[in-house]
Design a protein around this motif. Sequence first.
Motif, PDB file in Angstrom:
ATOM      1  N   TYR A 182       0.834  -1.213   0.000  1.00  0.00           N
ATOM      2  CA  TYR A 182       0.000   0.000   0.000  1.00  0.00           C
ATOM      3  C   TYR A 182       0.865   1.258   0.000  1.00  0.00           C
ATOM      4  O   TYR A 182       0.574   2.228  -0.713  1.00  0.00           O
ATOM      5  CB  TYR A 182      -0.921   0.009   1.218  1.00  0.00           C
ATOM      6  CG  TYR A 182      -1.747   1.279   1.290  1.00  0.00           C
ATOM      7  CD1 TYR A 182      -2.903   1.417   0.526  1.00  0.00           C
ATOM      8  CD2 TYR A 182      -1.350   2.352   2.087  1.00  0.00           C
ATOM      9  CE1 TYR A 182      -3.647   2.588   0.557  1.00  0.00           C
ATOM     10  CE2 TYR A 182      -2.086   3.526   2.120  1.00  0.00           C
ATOM     11  CZ  TYR A 182      -3.232   3.636   1.356  1.00  0.00           C
ATOM     12  OH  TYR A 182      -3.956   4.810   1.374  1.00  0.00           O
ATOM     13  N   TRP A 183       1.916   1.250   0.795  1.00  0.00           N
ATOM     14  CA  TRP A 183       2.818   2.413   0.861  1.00  0.00           C
ATOM     15  C   TRP A 183       3.440   2.705  -0.502  1.00  0.00           C
ATOM     16  O   TRP A 183       3.537   3.870  -0.914  1.00  0.00           O
ATOM     17  CB  TRP A 183       3.902   2.152   1.903  1.00  0.00           C
ATOM     18  CG  TRP A 183       5.003   3.174   1.897  1.00  0.00           C
ATOM     19  CD1 TRP A 183       4.887   4.531   2.080  1.00  0.00           C
ATOM     20  CD2 TRP A 183       6.398   2.919   1.675  1.00  0.00           C
ATOM     21  NE1 TRP A 183       6.121   5.142   2.000  1.00  0.00           N
ATOM     22  CE2 TRP A 183       7.071   4.168   1.752  1.00  0.00           C
ATOM     23  CE3 TRP A 183       7.146   1.769   1.438  1.00  0.00           C
ATOM     24  CZ2 TRP A 183       8.452   4.288   1.594  1.00  0.00           C
ATOM     25  CZ3 TRP A 183       8.521   1.882   1.293  1.00  0.00           C
ATOM     26  CH2 TRP A 183       9.152   3.130   1.358  1.00  0.00           C
ATOM     27  N   ARG A 184       3.816   1.667  -1.226  1.00  0.00           N
ATOM     28  CA  ARG A 184       4.462   1.858  -2.528  1.00  0.00           C
ATOM     29  C   ARG A 184       3.486   2.283  -3.615  1.00  0.00           C
ATOM     30  O   ARG A 184       3.853   2.998  -4.543  1.00  0.00           O
ATOM     31  CB  ARG A 184       5.176   0.565  -2.940  1.00  0.00           C
ATOM     32  CG  ARG A 184       6.451   0.271  -2.164  1.00  0.00           C
ATOM     33  CD  ARG A 184       7.571   1.248  -2.504  1.00  0.00           C
ATOM     34  NE  ARG A 184       7.825   1.262  -3.934  1.00  0.00           N
ATOM     35  CZ  ARG A 184       8.645   0.398  -4.564  1.00  0.00           C
ATOM     36  NH1 ARG A 184       9.298  -0.516  -3.849  1.00  0.00           N
ATOM     37  NH2 ARG A 184       8.816   0.473  -5.861  1.00  0.00           N
ATOM     38  N   THR A 185       2.234   1.812  -3.532  1.00  0.00           N
ATOM     39  CA  THR A 185       1.288   2.066  -4.625  1.00  0.00           C
ATOM     40  C   THR A 185       0.252   3.133  -4.289  1.00  0.00           C
ATOM     41  O   THR A 185      -0.338   3.725  -5.200  1.00  0.00           O
ATOM     42  CB  THR A 185       0.529   0.777  -4.995  1.00  0.00           C
ATOM     43  OG1 THR A 185      -0.234   0.339  -3.864  1.00  0.00           O
ATOM     44  CG2 THR A 185       1.510  -0.326  -5.419  1.00  0.00           C
ATOM     45  N   GLY A 186      -0.016   3.341  -2.988  1.00  0.00           N
ATOM     46  CA  GLY A 186      -1.076   4.264  -2.606  1.00  0.00           C
ATOM     47  C   GLY A 186      -2.454   3.723  -2.926  1.00  0.00           C
ATOM     48  O   GLY A 186      -3.437   4.476  -2.946  1.00  0.00           O
ATOM     49  N   SER A 187      -2.556   2.407  -3.150  1.00  0.00           N
ATOM     50  CA  SER A 187      -3.832   1.784  -3.530  1.00  0.00           C
ATOM     51  C   SER A 187      -4.028   0.492  -2.754  1.00  0.00           C
ATOM     52  O   SER A 187      -3.062  -0.208  -2.437  1.00  0.00           O
ATOM     53  CB  SER A 187      -3.855   1.487  -5.029  1.00  0.00           C
ATOM     54  OG  SER A 187      -4.999   0.730  -5.391  1.00  0.00           O
ATOM     55  N   ILE A 188      -5.292   0.176  -2.481  1.00  0.00           N
ATOM     56  CA  ILE A 188      -5.591  -1.089  -1.812  1.00  0.00           C
ATOM     57  C   ILE A 188      -5.808  -2.234  -2.809  1.00  0.00           C
ATOM     58  O   ILE A 188      -5.977  -3.385  -2.402  1.00  0.00           O
ATOM     59  CB  ILE A 188      -6.841  -0.959  -0.916  1.00  0.00           C
ATOM     60  CG1 ILE A 188      -8.083  -0.617  -1.751  1.00  0.00           C
ATOM     61  CG2 ILE A 188      -6.619   0.056   0.197  1.00  0.00           C
ATOM     62  CD1 ILE A 188      -9.387  -0.645  -0.946  1.00  0.00           C
ATOM     63  N   ILE A 189      -5.763  -1.925  -4.106  1.00  0.00           N
ATOM     64  CA  ILE A 189      -6.031  -2.962  -5.119  1.00  0.00           C
ATOM     65  C   ILE A 189      -5.035  -4.124  -5.049  1.00  0.00           C
ATOM     66  O   ILE A 189      -5.454  -5.295  -5.019  1.00  0.00           O
ATOM     67  CB  ILE A 189      -6.050  -2.349  -6.535  1.00  0.00           C
ATOM     68  CG1 ILE A 189      -7.178  -1.329  -6.674  1.00  0.00           C
ATOM     69  CG2 ILE A 189      -6.207  -3.448  -7.592  1.00  0.00           C
ATOM     70  CD1 ILE A 189      -8.563  -1.899  -6.478  1.00  0.00           C
ATOM     71  N   PRO A 190      -3.714  -3.885  -5.014  1.00  0.00           N
ATOM     72  CA  PRO A 190      -2.793  -5.026  -4.889  1.00  0.00           C
ATOM     73  C   PRO A 190      -3.038  -5.829  -3.613  1.00  0.00           C
ATOM     74  O   PRO A 190      -2.957  -7.056  -3.631  1.00  0.00           O
ATOM     75  CB  PRO A 190      -1.412  -4.361  -4.878  1.00  0.00           C
ATOM     76  CG  PRO A 190      -1.605  -3.063  -5.597  1.00  0.00           C
ATOM     77  CD  PRO A 190      -2.977  -2.618  -5.197  1.00  0.00           C
ATOM     78  N   GLY A 191      -3.352  -5.139  -2.517  1.00  0.00           N
ATOM     79  CA  GLY A 191      -3.629  -5.837  -1.265  1.00  0.00           C
ATOM     80  C   GLY A 191      -4.863  -6.708  -1.352  1.00  0.00           C
ATOM     81  O   GLY A 191      -4.886  -7.823  -0.818  1.00  0.00           O
ATOM     82  N   ILE A 192      -5.900  -6.214  -2.024  1.00  0.00           N
ATOM     83  CA  ILE A 192      -7.117  -7.014  -2.202  1.00  0.00           C
ATOM     84  C   ILE A 192      -6.797  -8.268  -3.022  1.00  0.00           C
ATOM     85  O   ILE A 192      -7.257  -9.378  -2.700  1.00  0.00           O
ATOM     86  CB  ILE A 192      -8.216  -6.185  -2.886  1.00  0.00           C
ATOM     87  CG1 ILE A 192      -8.742  -5.100  -1.924  1.00  0.00           C
ATOM     88  CG2 ILE A 192      -9.371  -7.085  -3.349  1.00  0.00           C
ATOM     89  CD1 ILE A 192      -9.728  -4.144  -2.557  1.00  0.00           C
ATOM     90  N   ALA A 193      -5.998  -8.106  -4.081  1.00  0.00           N
ATOM     91  CA  ALA A 193      -5.628  -9.255  -4.917  1.00  0.00           C
ATOM     92  C   ALA A 193      -4.852 -10.287  -4.100  1.00  0.00           C
ATOM     93  O   ALA A 193      -5.135 -11.495  -4.171  1.00  0.00           O
ATOM     94  CB  ALA A 193      -4.797  -8.785  -6.107  1.00  0.00           C
ATOM     95  N   PHE A 194      -3.883  -9.826  -3.336  1.00  0.00           N
ATOM     96  CA  PHE A 194      -3.080 -10.728  -2.492  1.00  0.00           C
ATOM     97  C   PHE A 194      -3.975 -11.436  -1.472  1.00  0.00           C
ATOM     98  O   PHE A 194      -3.911 -12.657  -1.304  1.00  0.00           O
ATOM     99  CB  PHE A 194      -1.996  -9.926  -1.773  1.00  0.00           C
ATOM    100  CG  PHE A 194      -1.011 -10.756  -1.012  1.00  0.00           C
ATOM    101  CD1 PHE A 194       0.269 -10.967  -1.507  1.00  0.00           C
ATOM    102  CD2 PHE A 194      -1.348 -11.348   0.209  1.00  0.00           C
ATOM    103  CE1 PHE A 194       1.192 -11.736  -0.805  1.00  0.00           C
ATOM    104  CE2 PHE A 194      -0.441 -12.117   0.914  1.00  0.00           C
ATOM    105  CZ  PHE A 194       0.833 -12.312   0.415  1.00  0.00           C
TER     106      PHE A 194
END
Length: 253
Positions: A182-194
């Motif tokens: 989240y810190w690197r992307t500013g988005s929760i999308i990668p976290g949701i995918a993971f």
Amino acid sequence: MKKALFYVVMFLFVQVVVTSIVSLVFKICGQPATSPEQFILSISLFNIIVIALFAWQKWTPVNRQYMLSRPWGVLCWTVLAALGTILPSLWLQDVLPELPNKLEEQFAQIMANRWGYFAVGLLAPIAEEFVFRGAALRALLEWTRKPWLAIVISALLFSLAHMNPAQMVHAFLIGMLLGWMYWRTGSIIPGIAFHWVNNTIAYVAENLLPGQTDHLSDLFGGNQQSILLSVLFSLCILLPSLFQLHQRMRKAS
């Protein structure tokens, strides 16, 4: 810091209120108060309300900016990273002192129900990323100039919010990884995918191998060579994936 704690308290408050109401309704209707259907309905309603509340109050900003940057490479490596964490996590549970699993029976009942995937595999990843990364970690990153401190605190809150000692170590380590993303992307999308991949694998494994997914030794009959080879193979997936994410992740312009 106060904002982050407020978001987590709201998350837990909604959970307690929804669970209590659903349990009361089941009791009034003469249904078992500890049935899988009650657990699944409680989790589903709770997650839906949390997502709606945090989006409505704008505690978690919702926009298409990150997806418009076409982060397909990041998302692919995120899926691979999630796959690579499963066996090392089980191995870690084997080598660490065994912690009480207060939700083992409830978890098994939910996973054995086809609607359990809707609650745990689809809704939970979105709701938890909304709260712990999109709201709590965002507030912590504004509170301190030390990103690592914000990530550690958010991972600790994520771990404690599970309220189950057996899950806390895994939740803390995964929370650290999700916080970094989240810190690197500013988005929760990668976290949701993971999160989705992690929970989906847990659901599938519990249905294919019921009662054998808590420890890696259960999967390989205690064969230490097979266990070490499986962990090594997983690390060959996880470490390159983390390197690629480090190279590719960035905030949407």
